[in-house]
Every structure is written in structure tokens, then in C-alpha cells.
Design an enzyme around this catalytic site. Sequence first.
Site, PDB file in Angstrom:
ATOM      1  N   CYS A 253       4.856 -40.663   7.743  1.00  0.00           N
ATOM      2  CA  CYS A 253       3.691 -41.065   6.961  1.00  0.00           C
ATOM      3  C   CYS A 253       2.690 -41.766   7.894  1.00  0.00           C
ATOM      4  O   CYS A 253       3.064 -42.556   8.742  1.00  0.00           O
ATOM      5  CB  CYS A 253       3.995 -41.993   5.803  1.00  0.00           C
ATOM      6  SG  CYS A 253       5.101 -41.267   4.595  1.00  0.00           S
TER       7      CYS A 253
ATOM      8  N   TRP B 259       4.954 -37.930   4.510  1.00  0.00           N
ATOM      9  CA  TRP B 259       6.188 -37.179   4.740  1.00  0.00           C
ATOM     10  C   TRP B 259       7.116 -37.607   3.610  1.00  0.00           C
ATOM     11  O   TRP B 259       7.520 -38.766   3.537  1.00  0.00           O
ATOM     12  CB  TRP B 259       6.780 -37.520   6.104  1.00  0.00           C
ATOM     13  CG  TRP B 259       7.953 -36.675   6.474  1.00  0.00           C
ATOM     14  CD1 TRP B 259       7.925 -35.441   7.048  1.00  0.00           C
ATOM     15  CD2 TRP B 259       9.344 -37.004   6.303  1.00  0.00           C
ATOM     16  NE1 TRP B 259       9.205 -34.980   7.232  1.00  0.00           N
ATOM     17  CE2 TRP B 259      10.099 -35.911   6.787  1.00  0.00           C
ATOM     18  CE3 TRP B 259      10.025 -38.097   5.786  1.00  0.00           C
ATOM     19  CZ2 TRP B 259      11.486 -35.887   6.780  1.00  0.00           C
ATOM     20  CZ3 TRP B 259      11.411 -38.076   5.768  1.00  0.00           C
ATOM     21  CH2 TRP B 259      12.131 -36.982   6.263  1.00  0.00           C
TER      22      TRP B 259
ATOM     23  N   ASN C 268       4.626 -46.546   3.930  1.00  0.00           N
ATOM     24  CA  ASN C 268       5.484 -45.771   4.827  1.00  0.00           C
ATOM     25  C   ASN C 268       6.841 -46.463   4.836  1.00  0.00           C
ATOM     26  O   ASN C 268       6.902 -47.675   5.017  1.00  0.00           O
ATOM     27  CB  ASN C 268       4.878 -45.775   6.241  1.00  0.00           C
ATOM     28  CG  ASN C 268       5.790 -45.168   7.274  1.00  0.00           C
ATOM     29  OD1 ASN C 268       6.663 -44.363   6.951  1.00  0.00           O
ATOM     30  ND2 ASN C 268       5.598 -45.537   8.528  1.00  0.00           N
ATOM     31  N   GLY C 269       7.913 -45.715   4.617  1.00  0.00           N
ATOM     32  CA  GLY C 269       9.247 -46.311   4.623  1.00  0.00           C
ATOM     33  C   GLY C 269       9.960 -46.025   3.317  1.00  0.00           C
ATOM     34  O   GLY C 269       9.577 -45.111   2.573  1.00  0.00           O
TER      35      GLY C 269
ATOM     36  N   GLU D 286      18.314 -28.358  24.561  1.00  0.00           N
ATOM     37  CA  GLU D 286      16.900 -28.648  24.328  1.00  0.00           C
ATOM     38  C   GLU D 286      16.123 -27.352  24.033  1.00  0.00           C
ATOM     39  O   GLU D 286      15.262 -27.318  23.147  1.00  0.00           O
ATOM     40  CB  GLU D 286      16.324 -29.382  25.555  1.00  0.00           C
ATOM     41  CG  GLU D 286      14.837 -29.664  25.543  1.00  0.00           C
ATOM     42  CD  GLU D 286      14.344 -30.533  24.391  1.00  0.00           C
ATOM     43  OE1 GLU D 286      15.174 -31.058  23.632  1.00  0.00           O
ATOM     44  OE2 GLU D 286      13.132 -30.653  24.224  1.00  0.00           O
TER      45      GLU D 286
ATOM     46  N   LYS E 272      14.073 -26.710  20.510  1.00  0.00           N
ATOM     47  CA  LYS E 272      12.656 -26.346  20.464  1.00  0.00           C
ATOM     48  C   LYS E 272      12.461 -25.097  19.604  1.00  0.00           C
ATOM     49  O   LYS E 272      11.519 -24.998  18.825  1.00  0.00           O
ATOM     50  CB  LYS E 272      12.119 -26.070  21.881  1.00  0.00           C
ATOM     51  CG  LYS E 272      11.845 -27.279  22.708  1.00  0.00           C
ATOM     52  CD  LYS E 272      10.563 -27.971  22.331  1.00  0.00           C
ATOM     53  CE  LYS E 272      10.581 -29.460  22.364  1.00  0.00           C
ATOM     54  NZ  LYS E 272      11.637 -30.303  22.015  1.00  0.00           N
TER      55      LYS E 272
ATOM     56  N   GLU F 190      13.026 -25.889  15.774  1.00  0.00           N
ATOM     57  CA  GLU F 190      11.996 -26.663  15.076  1.00  0.00           C
ATOM     58  C   GLU F 190      10.663 -25.939  15.036  1.00  0.00           C
ATOM     59  O   GLU F 190       9.883 -26.146  14.100  1.00  0.00           O
ATOM     60  CB  GLU F 190      11.850 -28.079  15.647  1.00  0.00           C
ATOM     61  CG  GLU F 190      11.230 -28.208  17.003  1.00  0.00           C
ATOM     62  CD  GLU F 190      11.074 -29.673  17.442  1.00  0.00           C
ATOM     63  OE1 GLU F 190      10.934 -30.553  16.595  1.00  0.00           O
ATOM     64  OE2 GLU F 190      11.086 -29.914  18.656  1.00  0.00           O
TER      65      GLU F 190
ATOM     66  N   HIS G 265      35.815 -19.961  23.974  1.00  0.00           N
ATOM     67  CA  HIS G 265      36.634 -20.678  22.991  1.00  0.00           C
ATOM     68  C   HIS G 265      36.131 -20.470  21.566  1.00  0.00           C
ATOM     69  O   HIS G 265      36.500 -21.215  20.669  1.00  0.00           O
ATOM     70  CB  HIS G 265      36.680 -22.168  23.338  1.00  0.00           C
ATOM     71  CG  HIS G 265      37.280 -22.435  24.680  1.00  0.00           C
ATOM     72  ND1 HIS G 265      38.625 -22.259  24.940  1.00  0.00           N
ATOM     73  CD2 HIS G 265      36.704 -22.792  25.848  1.00  0.00           C
ATOM     74  CE1 HIS G 265      38.859 -22.534  26.211  1.00  0.00           C
ATOM     75  NE2 HIS G 265      37.708 -22.853  26.794  1.00  0.00           N
TER      76      HIS G 265
ATOM     77  N   LYS H  68       6.464 -36.504  13.301  1.00  0.00           N
ATOM     78  CA  LYS H  68       6.593 -36.907  14.700  1.00  0.00           C
ATOM     79  C   LYS H  68       7.422 -38.176  14.863  1.00  0.00           C
ATOM     80  O   LYS H  68       8.224 -38.294  15.768  1.00  0.00           O
ATOM     81  CB  LYS H  68       5.183 -37.128  15.258  1.00  0.00           C
ATOM     82  CG  LYS H  68       5.140 -37.541  16.708  1.00  0.00           C
ATOM     83  CD  LYS H  68       5.472 -36.377  17.600  1.00  0.00           C
ATOM     84  CE  LYS H  68       5.436 -36.736  19.064  1.00  0.00           C
ATOM     85  NZ  LYS H  68       6.163 -35.723  19.860  1.00  0.00           N
TER      86      LYS H  68
HETATM   87  O1  M6R Z   1      10.149 -40.825  19.139  1.00  0.00           O
HETATM   88  P1  M6R Z   1      11.543 -40.455  19.550  1.00  0.00           P
HETATM   89  O2  M6R Z   1      11.623 -40.003  20.964  1.00  0.00           O
HETATM   90  O3  M6R Z   1      12.533 -41.549  19.260  1.00  0.00           O
HETATM   91  O4  M6R Z   1      11.939 -39.233  18.640  1.00  0.00           O
HETATM   92  C1  M6R Z   1      13.225 -38.696  18.659  1.00  0.00           C
HETATM   93  C2  M6R Z   1      13.293 -37.345  17.996  1.00  0.00           C
HETATM   94  O5  M6R Z   1      12.903 -37.462  16.645  1.00  0.00           O
HETATM   95  C3  M6R Z   1      12.376 -36.328  18.683  1.00  0.00           C
HETATM   96  O6  M6R Z   1      12.702 -36.188  20.024  1.00  0.00           O
HETATM   97  C4  M6R Z   1      12.505 -34.946  18.001  1.00  0.00           C
HETATM   98  O7  M6R Z   1      13.781 -34.444  18.194  1.00  0.00           O
HETATM   99  C5  M6R Z   1      11.437 -33.982  18.523  1.00  0.00           C
HETATM  100  N1  M6R Z   1      10.664 -33.465  17.433  1.00  0.00           N
HETATM  101  C6  M6R Z   1      11.996 -32.806  19.228  1.00  0.00           C
HETATM  102  O8  M6R Z   1      10.999 -31.991  19.746  1.00  0.00           O
END
Ligand code: M6R
Length: 615
Positions: free
Chosen positions: A2, A75, A101-102, A484, A488, A491, A507, A610
Site C-alpha cells: 500500500c 495491496w 497500510n498494514g 533466482e 524471476k 513472478e 533424486h 514491492k
Molecule cells: O525489500 P526486500 O529486499 O526485503 O524484499 C524481499 C522480497 O520481497 C523481494 O526480494 C521479492 O522477492 C522480489 N519481488 C523478487 O524479485
Amino acid sequence: MCGIVGYVGSQSALEVVLAGLRRLEYRGYDSAGIAVLADGGLAAARKAGKLVNLEKELAARPLPTGTTGIGHTRWATHGGPTDANAHPHLDNAGRVAVVHNGIIENFAVLRAELAERGHELFSETDTEVVAHLLAEEFSVTADLAEAMRLVCRRLEGAFTLVAAHADEPDVVVGARRNSPLVVGVGEGEAFLASDVAAFIAHTRSAIELGQDQVVELRRDGVTVTGFDGSPADVRSYHVDWDASAAEKGGYDYFMLKEIAEQPKAVADTLLGRIDASGALSLDEVRIPASELREVDKVVIVACGTAFHAGLIAKYAIEHWTRIPCEVELASEFRYRDPILDSRSLVIAISQSGETMDTLMALRHAREQGSKVLAICNTNGSTIPRESDAVLYTHAGPEVAVASTKAFLTQLVACYLVALYLGQVRGTKWGDEIRAVIRDLAQISGAVERVLETMGPVRELARSLAHKDTVLFLGRHVGYPVALEGALKLKELAYMHAEGFAAGELKHGPIALIEEDLPVVVVVPSPRGRSVLHDKIVSNIQEIRARGARTIVIAEEGDETVVPYADHLVRIPVTPVLLSPLVATVPLQVFACELATARGNEVDQPRNLAKSVTVE
Ligand code: M6R
């Protein structure tokens, strides 16, 4: 999660708040809303979906012009993304508006009490109760800041609240517990926002709000108190990046811009870390060397991409310092009752510095007497503020939800911490440290070269847009890189993507291999431990024999992989431990292009936000 904006001044509140929300939309985009104080009353508009829907609504039904306003981009937590659940929420008289927010954990009890007192609530949110409680308290105090303090004392959970009341037309009030809120102070105007990006076009003068504080904004200044009304110490700071850093700068997406910024971000994160004698000097690390010498265990806590940075850091920390290192998902950490004491060093990695899971993990670690070092990209955010020490990454603002440049700079910061530990504990000689620093200094150029050769990767990604599944394999530091790459793709492209340690394939996961299944293999350098390289070449042959389409990421000059690669992506020669800094880049480009080819929103993937400020 949010985005929240508040404004008091002499400009059009509608325009200032909307511009701020555009900058904060990365924090959530399920709905948006705004409230403006004008003509002795309060006018509000709310719309499900992205901010553009609200903008259309405002164009069709304009709000009156006023110079005090609040806004929100959501959000969703409690209640789906509907108009009725969109913020701001109002009391029954329509005199007070609040954005949040929260999560307010005791909202059900409060809601039942309000219903008993005759209030009518129309949404499924936890937020709406606050508007009604504020209205009740204001009817007694006629002071919005005092009403907010009284209400906050009754709330449980994590919340940032911003409110305005028609009877105090030149005031906006904010409150903060466990969720981010910053104050911007301009000439004859003041701002509140979840992130400085919302007001950086107007002022670079900011104030951090502490835990359990209420701020009252007026044109001529701000007043900060605790929830109990006691005056609070205020820490002001200057925001040192300019507004253009949060613009797309000619790129179609923030993600593309941020991928392209990686060479600079990596170089910037190394700047100023070496002193005149050639030794590492990490200014912000305030844990005394004597205490670092006593450390007998390192524990890294982080989420998502930052967790993957931690997995890679483990290899460097253990190799260079010989201190055992554990890496934990922050969301799991405190629930398993981890064994920690004053000799454990906990490293919390977070781009935003606001991730609730990571924050809770670090609080737990400090309660056990451990020292916490934050690796963070956001100056003044909660995680570094609550840590014993911080090493800032200098990636600049990262706006795209998918983390790219923050990841690379987190890696650089982790390598610096590992070397620093090696330096103070004497497990690495000065010349060895300088040699690694020289290698790190070469990485910026290497990333640049990778970026220059991404045409075939983009083409390959487009050709795979119809696929359902992509697998990623790696060994050693290439394993977290595979994780990673898969994250990517999940998401951004909403595809089934999984990363595996290549040795684990036999395995179980090898059963997934079928004709033409794309499998990305991150190949370790043949100049490192040759046994690792040889083993992965065998793994490639095993999956190819079963029909996989192999996409091989291998170092320049590694000819052994050529016969087994259906697609070959070359990366520059780099020391093994540092190789994730270059090997990850093609995977970012691959995911971004595939998402684009599938028509997905690259910067704002579905269901995500984010900054994840709920547990
Ligand atoms: O702000 P942060 O680095 O703590 O965020 C952690 C994760 O939420 C963040 O890395 C998330 O996995 C990304 N969207 C991945 O691209």
C-alpha cells in the site's frame, strides 16, 4: 504494501497527491482513492484496479479544488479489490477520511463495538473502523492529532494511518507502528508518504518517524509526539537522489532501466569502501572489531531475492572467514526457535528495509542478544534503524517489483562484509583482500558486456512464450542463481519455474523432463573446481538424453559444453565466488522479455507489491 500520501500546502492537493500515488503505485495496485478537504467539507473518490481507473473517475466526476488531501494505492489484505474496499474510508457523517497500510489485528472486536454504538460500516476492511473511531474521539477533543493518539492506543497490529477531518481543513495527521511513513518538509507545505519518492519532486528535506509516533502536518510546520502525547525527538535528513532517479528515463519499464543501471549500481556500492592504506573500511559498520572477532556463527535472514543473495553470501563467508553460516527465510526464522547468543552475528538483507518478516526476524535475534547487521538499499528505513549496524547498497531507488540491481548490490555488500570479517579476524591477508576487491572492481565492466550481448537471449525468450514450464539447474553458487532465475520467471511470466541443485535432479526432479522442456543450466567455471564443472556437464547430458532443450550459461572459452547446448549464453570469465554477479543478468533479461512476450505487466506483476509490510 500500500502506498500512502498526505499533503497540506498551497498547491492543488488533488494534483500533488495523485502525482505521489503514481510514484508509489509499485507498492500495491489493487485499487486507489483520494480525499480532498474543500469548501468546508470533504470530498472523496475511490476506484478498484490501477490508479488509471481512479484518474478516469476523477476526469468524469471532478472533485472540488482544495489544498489539503490524502491518497492511497492498495495491496489488498482484508476484503477483495473492490470500490467499496478501496481507501480512503470515511465515518458515517463523511467528515473524516483515513488511509491505512498494514493490518489492524483487533478490528473485528472494534467493529462489533462500533456496530453496537450504532455505526454503519460498509466495507470488509480492517481500516474502516479507524475512520469511525476517529470521528468519535474528534467529537470529544475537536483535535485530530489527539483523536489519532487516542485511537492508536486501542489498535493492535501494524499500521500506518493518515487522516484528514473537514473541521480541521489545514491539517493532516499521520501515525506509525511497524509500517513505513516519512515526512517531507517544504516551504509553506508538508507531505506524508510511505516513501520519499512521492514528494521528492517538491522537497528533499525529510523527517523519519519513529515507532508509535503521531505527526501533525500544517503548512507552517510539523509536530511529532508519541502515542501518549509526549514530545518526540525528530531526526531530519536530506534525500540525496533526485526525482529523475524514480523516472523510467526513456525505457518501457522500470525493470529494463534497473537492469541497465546494474554496472553503475555495482560500482557505486564499492565506492569509498577502501581506506588510504588499502584496507577495507566499512564506515557504517559500527560493531567493534573486538566483537566481530568473537563471532562464532553468522546467520543470514532475508526473503525472496534477498534470500538468494544470502545463499550466495554463505559460500563467500564460510570460504573466506571459516565461520559457519546459516541462511534462513526470515518468515520461518523465529518460529523454529533458532539457537542464538551474543556471539552470533545476524545479517538482515533487505532492499526496502521494510519487509515485515525480516524485521520480525531481526527483532527476535536482538532479543536473544545477537548483534544484527543490516544490508539495505533504503536510507532511514526501519530495518537499518533497528539494527546494530548497516551497510548500505548504493543501487538507487528500485521501483520495479522484480528485484534486479538491488540483488547485484546486495551480493557486492555481502562480499564486502565477508572480506571485512576476514580482515578483522585475520583469516584473509591484506593482499588477498585487495585482490578480491580488484576482481570486484572488474565486475561492473563484465556486467556491461553481458548486457551488450543480450539480443539472442531476448529472441530465445520470445520463442518460449508459449511454454508452461522452465527449469533451472545450478551447482555451488550457481544453485542460488538457478533459484533466482526461477523466481524471476514465476513472478513476471506467471510460468511454472523451478530451480534445482543439479545434483538433486536424479533424486526426483528428473522425472519432470520431457521432450522440448526448456532447462536453463548455470555452468560453473572450468577454472574453479573442475569436478563441479565435469559433474554439471554430465547433468546436461542426462537431461538432454531425455529430450530437454538445454539453455546453457557458460563462461567464455568453455568449449566442453558446446556439443550439449541447444542454446549457449556466454558470460565473461569471473572468479568462481563472484560469478553470480554476471550469471544472474541473462536470467533477468530472459524473464523480463518472456513476460513482455506473454503480455504481462512487467513492473507490476499480479498479486505482488514491492514492499511487503505484512507477515
Ligand atoms: O525489500 P526486500 O529486499 O526485503 O524484499 C524481499 C522480497 O520481497 C523481494 O526480494 C521479492 O522477492 C522480489 N519481488 C523478487 O524479485
